[in-house]
Design a protein around this motif. Structure first.
Motif, PDB file in Angstrom:
ATOM      1  N   VAL A   1       0.859  -1.180   0.000  1.00  0.00           N
ATOM      2  CA  VAL A   1       0.000   0.000   0.000  1.00  0.00           C
ATOM      3  C   VAL A   1       0.895   1.229   0.000  1.00  0.00           C
ATOM      4  CG1 VAL A   1      -1.743   1.289   1.290  1.00  0.00           C
ATOM      5  CG2 VAL A   1      -1.879  -1.201   1.159  1.00  0.00           C
ATOM      6  N   THR A   2       0.770   2.078  -1.011  1.00  0.00           N
ATOM      7  CA  THR A   2       1.677   3.204  -1.197  1.00  0.00           C
ATOM      8  C   THR A   2       1.192   4.451  -0.462  1.00  0.00           C
ATOM      9  OG1 THR A   2       0.549   3.888  -3.238  1.00  0.00           O
ATOM     10  CG2 THR A   2       2.360   2.305  -3.449  1.00  0.00           C
ATOM     11  N   ASP A   3       2.100   5.396  -0.265  1.00  0.00           N
ATOM     12  CA  ASP A   3       1.809   6.649   0.428  1.00  0.00           C
ATOM     13  C   ASP A   3       0.937   7.541  -0.457  1.00  0.00           C
ATOM     14  OD1 ASP A   3       1.776   8.995   1.841  1.00  0.00           O
ATOM     15  OD2 ASP A   3       3.925   9.402   1.681  1.00  0.00           O
ATOM     16  N   PRO A   4      -0.266   7.905  -0.030  1.00  0.00           N
ATOM     17  CA  PRO A   4      -1.139   8.726  -0.878  1.00  0.00           C
ATOM     18  C   PRO A   4      -0.677  10.175  -1.020  1.00  0.00           C
ATOM     19  CG  PRO A   4      -2.148   8.409   1.262  1.00  0.00           C
ATOM     20  CD  PRO A   4      -0.929   7.535   1.240  1.00  0.00           C
ATOM     21  N   LEU A   5       0.233  10.624  -0.163  1.00  0.00           N
ATOM     22  CA  LEU A   5       0.736  11.995  -0.262  1.00  0.00           C
ATOM     23  C   LEU A   5       1.982  12.103  -1.143  1.00  0.00           C
ATOM     24  CD1 LEU A   5       0.337  13.239   3.437  1.00  0.00           C
ATOM     25  CD2 LEU A   5      -1.308  13.321   1.557  1.00  0.00           C
ATOM     26  N   ALA A   6       2.529  10.969  -1.582  1.00  0.00           N
ATOM     27  CA  ALA A   6       3.749  10.973  -2.389  1.00  0.00           C
ATOM     28  C   ALA A   6       3.593  11.767  -3.688  1.00  0.00           C
ATOM     29  CB  ALA A   6       4.193   9.544  -2.673  1.00  0.00           C
ATOM     30  N   PRO A   7       2.471  11.646  -4.429  1.00  0.00           N
ATOM     31  CA  PRO A   7       2.345  12.444  -5.660  1.00  0.00           C
ATOM     32  C   PRO A   7       2.423  13.946  -5.421  1.00  0.00           C
ATOM     33  CG  PRO A   7       0.741  10.658  -5.650  1.00  0.00           C
ATOM     34  CD  PRO A   7       1.342  10.691  -4.285  1.00  0.00           C
ATOM     35  N   ASP A   8       1.914  14.423  -4.277  1.00  0.00           N
ATOM     36  CA  ASP A   8       1.990  15.856  -3.983  1.00  0.00           C
ATOM     37  C   ASP A   8       3.434  16.273  -3.686  1.00  0.00           C
ATOM     38  OD1 ASP A   8      -0.905  16.581  -4.025  1.00  0.00           O
ATOM     39  OD2 ASP A   8      -0.994  15.104  -2.430  1.00  0.00           O
ATOM     40  N   ARG A   9       4.178  15.430  -2.986  1.00  0.00           N
ATOM     41  CA  ARG A   9       5.584  15.733  -2.723  1.00  0.00           C
ATOM     42  C   ARG A   9       6.386  15.768  -4.029  1.00  0.00           C
ATOM     43  NH1 ARG A   9       4.714  11.862   1.362  1.00  0.00           N
ATOM     44  NH2 ARG A   9       4.461  12.798   3.426  1.00  0.00           N
ATOM     45  N   GLU A  10       6.120  14.795  -4.888  1.00  0.00           N
ATOM     46  CA  GLU A  10       6.838  14.740  -6.161  1.00  0.00           C
ATOM     47  C   GLU A  10       6.516  15.950  -7.031  1.00  0.00           C
ATOM     48  OE1 GLU A  10       5.614  11.036  -7.736  1.00  0.00           O
ATOM     49  OE2 GLU A  10       6.732   9.834  -6.273  1.00  0.00           O
ATOM     50  N   ALA A  11       5.256  16.379  -7.019  1.00  0.00           N
ATOM     51  CA  ALA A  11       4.865  17.550  -7.797  1.00  0.00           C
ATOM     52  C   ALA A  11       5.516  18.810  -7.262  1.00  0.00           C
ATOM     53  CB  ALA A  11       3.343  17.696  -7.798  1.00  0.00           C
ATOM     54  N   ALA A  12       5.709  18.876  -5.929  1.00  0.00           N
ATOM     55  CA  ALA A  12       6.354  20.046  -5.323  1.00  0.00           C
ATOM     56  C   ALA A  12       7.841  20.077  -5.639  1.00  0.00           C
ATOM     57  CB  ALA A  12       6.139  20.034  -3.817  1.00  0.00           C
ATOM     58  N   GLU A  13       8.449  18.904  -5.754  1.00  0.00           N
ATOM     59  CA  GLU A  13       9.886  18.841  -6.039  1.00  0.00           C
ATOM     60  C   GLU A  13      10.192  19.064  -7.505  1.00  0.00           C
ATOM     61  OE1 GLU A  13      10.976  15.031  -4.667  1.00  0.00           O
ATOM     62  OE2 GLU A  13      10.792  15.531  -2.529  1.00  0.00           O
ATOM     63  N   ALA A  14       9.238  18.802  -8.395  1.00  0.00           N
ATOM     64  CA  ALA A  14       9.475  18.908  -9.820  1.00  0.00           C
ATOM     65  C   ALA A  14       9.901  20.301 -10.285  1.00  0.00           C
ATOM     66  CB  ALA A  14       8.253  18.447 -10.600  1.00  0.00           C
ATOM     67  N   PRO A  15       9.221  21.413  -9.864  1.00  0.00           N
ATOM     68  CA  PRO A  15       9.666  22.746 -10.282  1.00  0.00           C
ATOM     69  C   PRO A  15      11.077  23.066  -9.812  1.00  0.00           C
ATOM     70  CG  PRO A  15       7.437  22.823  -9.426  1.00  0.00           C
ATOM     71  CD  PRO A  15       7.973  21.471  -9.089  1.00  0.00           C
ATOM     72  N   THR A  16      11.433  22.613  -8.587  1.00  0.00           N
ATOM     73  CA  THR A  16      12.775  22.865  -8.064  1.00  0.00           C
ATOM     74  C   THR A  16      13.815  22.146  -8.899  1.00  0.00           C
ATOM     75  OG1 THR A  16      11.863  23.055  -5.841  1.00  0.00           O
ATOM     76  CG2 THR A  16      14.236  22.704  -6.022  1.00  0.00           C
ATOM     77  N   THR A  17      13.526  20.912  -9.288  1.00  0.00           N
ATOM     78  CA  THR A  17      14.456  20.145 -10.119  1.00  0.00           C
ATOM     79  C   THR A  17      14.614  20.773 -11.485  1.00  0.00           C
ATOM     80  OG1 THR A  17      13.789  18.138  -8.950  1.00  0.00           O
ATOM     81  CG2 THR A  17      14.932  17.858 -11.037  1.00  0.00           C
TER      82      THR A  17
END
Length: 267
Positions: free
Chosen positions: A242-258
């Motif tokens: 069962v995966t972390d449901p908040l992970a997509p939001d973290r990844e989306a927040a990190e994408a602009p920085t990357t």
């Protein structure tokens, strides 16, 4: 408007709080922390808070989720700390992210539960689990407001295993964070079950699985089981987790920085 998603817990005695009890405590915490909440329109405005798949009263949880809407932007971690300080001990705000994707509720498709069965010999629990998992269907009954309902508790269960008791767990708890340590050694047997169940309709709850174990193997704990939800999120068919449901939001927040860092890098 900014949306913040929060993960919170129900630990210790606070597992007996109802969903409405939590709502009242959380809205008081919002006022104490002076959170710039967005409110609904109409004659009785209320804070815009969306709750997702709350655990039943009487069960503990390490993975409850909600979303709030703000009229002013706030740092998610600072907001989490303020809210956690304003909540009763046991109802703890342990994670916060800015909502950058849609469909949080759609990502809560399965839960991981832990059931502590005090007074049950682990060998008896293993035999019951084997009988339950080998069955094609296990019909159980649940009392509802419309009468007794019969349904299959087996089809929603993805995984059911036995585990040894944790040495630092408290009697009547699952050993999750916030549980009091044992006062001393105990000679009572104890079985721990780990359960992964899909969120289906009608919902299959841990007590339904216990009813199924009683039906197929006559497994009846002498005291009520201590139940804790350890996680909930999307069920990964490949890994069986069962995966972390908040992970997509973290990844989306990190994408602009990357992307910004890559743009600044010399050619």
């Amino acid at each position: 408007m900014q949306r913040i998603r929060l993960r919170y817990t129900k630990r210790g005695r606070l597992r007996f709080t109802s969903h409405r009890d939590f709502q009242r405590a959380f809205e008081r915490a919002l006022r104490r922390a002076e959170v710039p909440m967005a409110y609904s329109a109409g004659f009785t405005p209320h804070p815009k808070v969306s709750y997702a798949n709350a655990a039943p009263t009487g069960t503990g949880s390490e993975a409850e989720y909600l979303e709030i809407a703000l009229t002013q932007a706030r740092d998610p971690e600072k907001l989490r700390i303020l809210l956690d300080e304003s909540m009763p001990t046991g109802l703890d705000i342990i994670d916060a992210v800015e909502a950058r994707t849609s469909g949080l509720a759609d990502r809560l498709t399965a839960s991981v539960w832990e059931l502590r069965l005090d007074g049950v010999d682990p060998a008896d629990a293993e035999r019951a689990v084997a009988a339950f998992t080998a069955a094609e269907s296990v019909e159980v009954q649940r009392k509802t407001k419309n009468g007794i309902r019969t349904f299959d508790a087996r089809s929603a269960v993805v995984q059911l295993e036995t585990h040894g008791p944790q040495p630092d767990a408290s009697v009547g708890s699952t050993g999750a964070a916030g549980a009091a340590p044992l006062a001393g050694p105990t000679d009572q047997p104890c079985a721990i079950l780990r359960l992964v169940v899909r969120h289906v309709t009608p919902a299959v709850r841990p007590d339904d699985v216990l009813s199924g174990l009683r039906a197929v193997a006559d497994l009846a704990p002498p005291v009520p089981a201590a139940v804790t939800r350890l996680a909930q999120g999307l069920f990964d068919e490949e890994t069986g987790t069962v995966t972390d449901p908040l992970a997509p939001d973290r990844e989306a927040a990190e994408a602009p920085t990357t992307a910004a860092a890559a743009a600044k890098a010399p050619a």
